[in-house]
Scaffold this motif. Structure first.
Motif, PDB file in Angstrom:
ATOM      1  N   GLU A  47       6.864   2.232  -5.651  1.00 30.72           N
ATOM      2  CA  GLU A  47       7.288   3.384  -6.466  1.00 30.72           C
ATOM      3  C   GLU A  47       7.743   2.909  -7.847  1.00 30.72           C
ATOM      4  OE1 GLU A  47      10.301   5.917  -4.719  1.00 30.72           O
ATOM      5  OE2 GLU A  47       9.669   7.510  -6.066  1.00 30.72           O
ATOM      6  N   LYS A  48       8.485   1.802  -7.856  1.00 31.76           N
ATOM      7  CA  LYS A  48       9.034   1.305  -9.121  1.00 31.76           C
ATOM      8  C   LYS A  48       7.940   0.684 -10.006  1.00 31.76           C
ATOM      9  CE  LYS A  48      11.971  -2.513 -10.529  1.00 31.76           C
ATOM     10  NZ  LYS A  48      12.008  -3.817  -9.927  1.00 31.76           N
ATOM     11  N   GLU A  49       7.047  -0.103  -9.411  1.00 27.61           N
ATOM     12  CA  GLU A  49       6.137  -0.921 -10.225  1.00 27.61           C
ATOM     13  C   GLU A  49       4.810  -0.243 -10.562  1.00 27.61           C
ATOM     14  OE1 GLU A  49       6.844  -3.669 -11.622  1.00 27.61           O
ATOM     15  OE2 GLU A  49       8.528  -4.560 -10.539  1.00 27.61           O
ATOM     16  N   LYS A  50       4.400   0.716  -9.775  1.00 30.37           N
ATOM     17  CA  LYS A  50       3.129   1.424 -10.046  1.00 30.37           C
ATOM     18  C   LYS A  50       1.954   0.441 -10.246  1.00 30.37           C
ATOM     19  CE  LYS A  50       5.373   5.601 -11.328  1.00 30.37           C
ATOM     20  NZ  LYS A  50       6.587   5.151 -10.674  1.00 30.37           N
ATOM     21  N   PHE A  51       1.642  -0.284  -9.175  1.00 32.57           N
ATOM     22  CA  PHE A  51       0.582  -1.292  -9.254  1.00 32.57           C
ATOM     23  C   PHE A  51      -0.790  -0.633  -9.393  1.00 32.57           C
ATOM     24  CE2 PHE A  51       3.822  -3.308  -6.430  1.00 32.57           C
ATOM     25  CZ  PHE A  51       4.225  -4.280  -7.325  1.00 32.57           C
ATOM     26  N   ASP A  52      -1.670  -1.296 -10.161  1.00 32.74           N
ATOM     27  CA  ASP A  52      -3.077  -0.874 -10.201  1.00 32.74           C
ATOM     28  C   ASP A  52      -3.852  -1.529  -9.063  1.00 32.74           C
ATOM     29  OD1 ASP A  52      -3.054   0.576 -12.803  1.00 32.74           O
ATOM     30  OD2 ASP A  52      -2.356  -1.377 -13.511  1.00 32.74           O
ATOM     31  N   VAL A  53      -3.528  -2.799  -8.818  1.00 36.95           N
ATOM     32  CA  VAL A  53      -4.299  -3.587  -7.851  1.00 36.95           C
ATOM     33  C   VAL A  53      -3.340  -4.330  -6.932  1.00 36.95           C
ATOM     34  CG1 VAL A  53      -5.895  -5.563  -7.634  1.00 36.95           C
ATOM     35  CG2 VAL A  53      -6.212  -3.917  -9.483  1.00 36.95           C
ATOM     36  N   VAL A  54      -3.705  -4.424  -5.653  1.00 38.08           N
ATOM     37  CA  VAL A  54      -2.946  -5.235  -4.696  1.00 38.08           C
ATOM     38  C   VAL A  54      -3.896  -6.296  -4.142  1.00 38.08           C
ATOM     39  CG1 VAL A  54      -1.758  -5.242  -2.455  1.00 38.08           C
ATOM     40  CG2 VAL A  54      -1.438  -3.319  -4.045  1.00 38.08           C
ATOM     41  N   VAL A  55      -3.464  -7.559  -4.180  1.00 43.22           N
ATOM     42  CA  VAL A  55      -4.257  -8.630  -3.564  1.00 43.22           C
ATOM     43  C   VAL A  55      -3.394  -9.237  -2.471  1.00 43.22           C
ATOM     44  CG1 VAL A  55      -5.534 -10.775  -3.926  1.00 43.22           C
ATOM     45  CG2 VAL A  55      -5.399  -9.086  -5.775  1.00 43.22           C
ATOM     46  N   ASN A  56      -3.812  -9.060  -1.219  1.00 44.28           N
ATOM     47  CA  ASN A  56      -2.964  -9.466  -0.100  1.00 44.28           C
ATOM     48  C   ASN A  56      -3.345 -10.832   0.473  1.00 44.28           C
ATOM     49  OD1 ASN A  56      -1.145  -9.543   2.018  1.00 44.28           O
ATOM     50  ND2 ASN A  56      -2.443  -8.316   3.371  1.00 44.28           N
ATOM     51  N   SER A  95      -0.176   1.652  -0.696  1.00 46.61           N
ATOM     52  CA  SER A  95      -1.257   1.747  -1.696  1.00 46.61           C
ATOM     53  C   SER A  95      -1.800   3.165  -1.765  1.00 46.61           C
ATOM     54  CB  SER A  95      -2.394   0.775  -1.353  1.00 46.61           C
ATOM     55  OG  SER A  95      -1.931  -0.549  -1.388  1.00 46.61           O
ATOM     56  N   ILE A  96      -1.913   3.814  -0.602  1.00 46.47           N
ATOM     57  CA  ILE A  96      -2.398   5.206  -0.593  1.00 46.47           C
ATOM     58  C   ILE A  96      -1.374   6.110  -1.284  1.00 46.47           C
ATOM     59  CG2 ILE A  96      -2.857   7.211   0.886  1.00 46.47           C
ATOM     60  CD1 ILE A  96      -4.024   5.249   2.938  1.00 46.47           C
ATOM     61  N   LYS A  97      -0.101   5.963  -0.852  1.00 49.20           N
ATOM     62  CA  LYS A  97       0.924   6.878  -1.371  1.00 49.20           C
ATOM     63  C   LYS A  97       1.082   6.757  -2.884  1.00 49.20           C
ATOM     64  CE  LYS A  97       5.480   8.688  -0.888  1.00 49.20           C
ATOM     65  NZ  LYS A  97       6.794   8.612  -0.305  1.00 49.20           N
ATOM     66  N   LYS A 133      -5.431   1.486  -7.288  1.00 43.86           N
ATOM     67  CA  LYS A 133      -6.865   1.699  -7.563  1.00 43.86           C
ATOM     68  C   LYS A 133      -7.744   0.707  -6.813  1.00 43.86           C
ATOM     69  CE  LYS A 133      -5.737   3.387 -12.166  1.00 43.86           C
ATOM     70  NZ  LYS A 133      -4.484   2.615 -12.397  1.00 43.86           N
ATOM     71  N   ARG A 134      -7.173  -0.423  -6.423  1.00 42.62           N
ATOM     72  CA  ARG A 134      -7.941  -1.351  -5.609  1.00 42.62           C
ATOM     73  C   ARG A 134      -7.009  -2.134  -4.685  1.00 42.62           C
ATOM     74  NH1 ARG A 134     -12.715  -4.263  -5.948  1.00 42.62           N
ATOM     75  NH2 ARG A 134     -13.497  -2.424  -7.034  1.00 42.62           N
ATOM     76  N   TYR A 135      -7.295  -2.072  -3.400  1.00 42.39           N
ATOM     77  CA  TYR A 135      -6.575  -2.894  -2.421  1.00 42.39           C
ATOM     78  C   TYR A 135      -7.531  -3.989  -1.973  1.00 42.39           C
ATOM     79  CZ  TYR A 135      -4.376  -4.693   1.694  1.00 42.39           C
ATOM     80  OH  TYR A 135      -3.822  -5.560   2.591  1.00 42.39           O
TER      81      TYR A 135
END
Ligand code: NAD
Ligand code: DAU
Length: 339
Positions: free
Chosen positions: A71-80, A112-114, A118-120
């Motif tokens: 919620e705080k960071e508003k990521f565009d992309v997550v790389v797990n 990521s959905i909530k 834009k890319r997980y």
């Protein structure tokens, strides 16, 4: 672009953070890691003052904290990258592998959905395909090879991959998955073959080779893996799986002998020990898809990469000393003492 890199203080995560900060100085990276035994915050000392980088200690299984962060960071992309990653540990204690690797992935995807990521991107492994026979050098893993796992580790990674596919189809989460072969390079925890052998060899300790040392792995220099992931998150097609590997198959025993030669030690240090349970025979990736679609090719030849790697460990003895003087000794004794 703002990218969340989980598992950022581990081996590949660390290398990926440095790769991204250099390659894309316009992007912001948040590194997240629980700092388990495998995570080492000092790995990231080289970027702690970079204004484009910040670090947060967090557990990917902690839904509340992860949701607050998104919620705080508003990521565009997550790389797990965050995972329990060592096969031998998974054989001794599977539970944490299922919790971190599958349920942790679920939490990240729910967030990521909530929060409209834009890319997980899920960092997976060639081990989800099981193994190939030693006497069929014509066979390779393609993206269509059926999932057929051997260890609790690979099963947990396969479980996560299936869930990622389901989140794409059911909820429309924009995902990609990469499945890479064995990485080697700087910052790898010395429970894995190459850094373990370098450390033992340097200290004239015995070199525990499982079985007869004939198992084959397809080795890729870690930076080439980072480059592939960077291409996938920017240009890869949503919903797709990409195999990553460099056609560099080596038998374990040959790697161990190469390290011995480079360090001017004796092959008498080699000790053949009881084999790993369910030990996969051979991994070999067919990287045609990522080559054709994204133009990826490995850049570092094994003969150069392994020398760079050995030299890195020789030049960073303090890094290794800090690790092996702690809890590592108990791990080593329990895994190897009566083997
Ligand atoms: P690693 O064990 O060195 O690093 C994993 C990192 O994840 C550590 O820093 C650890 O602290 C962190 N972590 C563990 N549990 C966590 C949790 N619950 N919350 C937050 N962080 C947590 O592993 P690696 O070799 O760097 O592998 C990274 C990823 O790449 C893994 O997903 C692994 O399956 C995959 N992979 C590794 C290889 C390889 O050869 N090493 C090859 C293909 C794929
Ligand atoms: O293929 C990708 C996978 O590569 C990743 O998904 C895993 O996270 C990563 O740990 C790695 O798995 P492996 O089991 O192949 O790596 P490891 O370094 O543990 O072992 C490599 C080979 O060397 C394997 O055949 C077992 C053998 N080995 C390993 C150790 C630690 C030994 O003979 N002696 C040892 O002491």
């Amino acid at each position: 672009m703002k990218i969340l890199v989980t598992g950022a203080a581990g081996f590949i995560g660390t290398n990926f953070v440095y790769y991204e900060l250099e390659k894309h100085p316009e992007d912001k990276i948040v590194g997240l890691d629980l700092l388990t035994y495998a995570g080492n915050l000092e790995n990231l000392d080289g970027c702690k003052n970079n204004p484009n980088f910040s670090f947060v200690k967090m557990d990917i299984r902690d839904r509340k904290e992860i949701f607050d962060l998104f919620e705080k960071e508003k990521f565009d992309v997550v790389v797990n990258f965050a995972a329990e990653s060592h096969v031998d540990r998974s054989i001794e204690n599977p539970e944490v592998f299922l919790k971190t690797n599958i349920l942790g992935t679920q939490v990240l995807m729910d967030a990521s959905i909530k929060y409209g990521v834009k890319r997980y991107h899920q960092v997976s492994t060639d081990e989800v395909y099981g193994d190939l026979p030693l006497d069929r050098p014509d066979m390779f893993f393609t993206e269509d090879t059926p999932i057929h796992t051997s260890s609790p580790y690979s099963s947990s990674k396969a479980g996560a991959d299936l869930l990622v596919g389901a989140y794409h189809r059911t909820y429309g989460l924009p995902v990609t998955i990469s499945r890479c072969s064995n990485n080697y390079g700087p910052y790898q925890f010395p429970e894995k073959l190459i850094p373990l052998m370098i450390n033992n060899c340097q200290n004239n300790k015995s070199l525990p080779v499982y079985g007869e040392g004939l198992n084959v792995r397809d080795w890729l220099y870690v930076e080439d893996h980072c480059k592939a992931i960077d291409l996938i998150i920017r240009n890869g097609k949503v919903g797709e799986v990409y195999n990553i590997g460099g056609h560099n198959e080596m038998r374990n025993i040959d790697i161990v002998k190469l390290i011995i030669r480079h360090l001017n030690k004796s092959e008498d240090l080699i000790t053949y020990v009881t084999d790993r349970k369910g030990h996969d025979l051979r991994y070999a990736i067919d990287p045609t898809k990522i080559h054709n679609e994204l133009g990826w090719l490995p850049e570092t030849m094994f003969k150069d990469g392994i020398v760079k790697t050995i030299d890195w460990y020789l030049n960073n003895k303090e890094w290794m000393e800090k690790i092996v003087s702690g809890e590592y000794q108990n791990y080593y004794d329990s895994m190897y003492k009566n083997r």
